[in-house]
Design a protein around this motif. Structure first.
Motif: not given
Length: 311
Positions: A64-80
């Motif tokens: 239920a915690h928003p920062l722990f929610t696991k979803r199928d990765v269809k989009s992501r951000i990469i911090i380079v």
């Protein structure tokens, strides 16, 4: 063979270059020591923070915690994370090579990838890539930042991963176009990854990809101290109060690791350049001596030949 004057001019030029690279080596060594101390001082704290997040995931339902929610990765951000300046050996190229592999793999897997770039070198690289989505670019970052210095980046990725809160929408948006408002509230990415250089030693730095969100994506084996830890008033309350800060720490540590790696790479690159300049000066000095001896031999031969001709 080049003349003695030409070789001496080259020797002077190489000596000037050596003075510059030696000065840069000393500056990088000084910065490396400070960056190394900052990195090692906070590393245990960061490891503990990850252990706590992992332990909380084991003890309570974090779905239920928003920062722990696991979803199928269809989009992501990469911090380079790269540097603003070059002359740091393979530091930047190793990170950018790994980024290229990630982008290629995401294209194969049909994952929509967005980039947040730290450092001018990453920005220059991204500008040469077609169809890449850059949602943020940051340069001239502090050498020893606080978590507050990274809040702009952290807020961006958290909003994208969690979704906007209703308080960020106007009343008109909520009333007139509910469907558009719900779309704004929905998360736009399923994962956030860090791509940085992990500092191992002065001569070894490893390009590392780490998942920042969802939090504690890879549950670590907690140490004996944390396996027996008791969370008061309850794991759920502790989770709600500290999860956000502990995620920030992961990002902060990655930046510190990159800073130490950058200065170590730059110091080694400048040391190599200085050593090569010294070897080149030795070779040129030998060539100058050979040219001088050849000139003397030729003059003696001409004098002897002239004397024989006068007889």
């Amino acid at each position: 063979m080049a003349s003695t004057q030409q070789i001496k001019a080259r020797i002077k030029s190489v000596k000037n270059t050596k003075q510059i690279t030696k000065a840069m080596e000393l500056v990088a060594a000084s910065k490396m020591r400070r960056a190394q101390e900052a990195t090692l001082a906070s590393r245990d704290y960061t490891i503990t923070a990850h252990d706590i997040l992992s332990r909380l995931r084991q003890l309570t339902d974090v779905s239920a915690h928003p920062l722990f929610t696991k979803r199928d990765v269809k989009s992501r951000i990469i911090i380079v994370i790269t540097s603003d300046r070059g002359l740091a050996g393979a530091y930047n190229s190793n990170v950018l090579r790994q980024l290229t592999k990630e982008l290629q793999q995401d294209k194969i897997n049909k994952v929509d990838t967005k980039l947040i770039l730290i450092g001018k070198q990453a920005a220059k690289f991204a500008a040469r890539i077609a169809e890449v989505q850059v949602i943020g670019s940051y340069d001239h970052m502090p050498e020893r930042p606080t978590v507050a210095d990274l809040q702009a980046i952290l807020s961006t990725v958290k909003d994208a991963f969690v979704g906007l809160s209703k308080s960020m929408l106007t009343l008109e948006e909520l009333e007139n176009d509910l469907e558009a408002a719900q779309l704004k509230l929905a998360p736009t990415v399923d994962a956030v990854d860090l791509l940085f250089t992990n500092y191992k030693s002065s001569v070894l730095q490893v390009v590392t990809q780490s998942r920042l969100l969802p939090a504690a994506y890879e549950v670590a084996e907690t140490t004996e101290n944390h396996s027996e830890a008791i969370f008061e008033p309850s794991p759920k309350v502790v989770l709600n109060n500290i999860a956000d800060k502990l995620v920030d720490v992961q990002m902060w540590q990655a930046y510190l690791e990159s800073q130490a790696s950058e200065q170590s790479s730059r110091m080694m690159a400048m040391k190599t350049a200085s050593d090569n300049a010294g070897d080149l000066i030795d070779d040129l000095t030998l060539a100058a001596n050979s040219a001088r001896q050849a000139a003397i031999t030729q003059e003696l031969a001409e004098i002897t030949g002239g004397a024989e001709a006068m007889k």
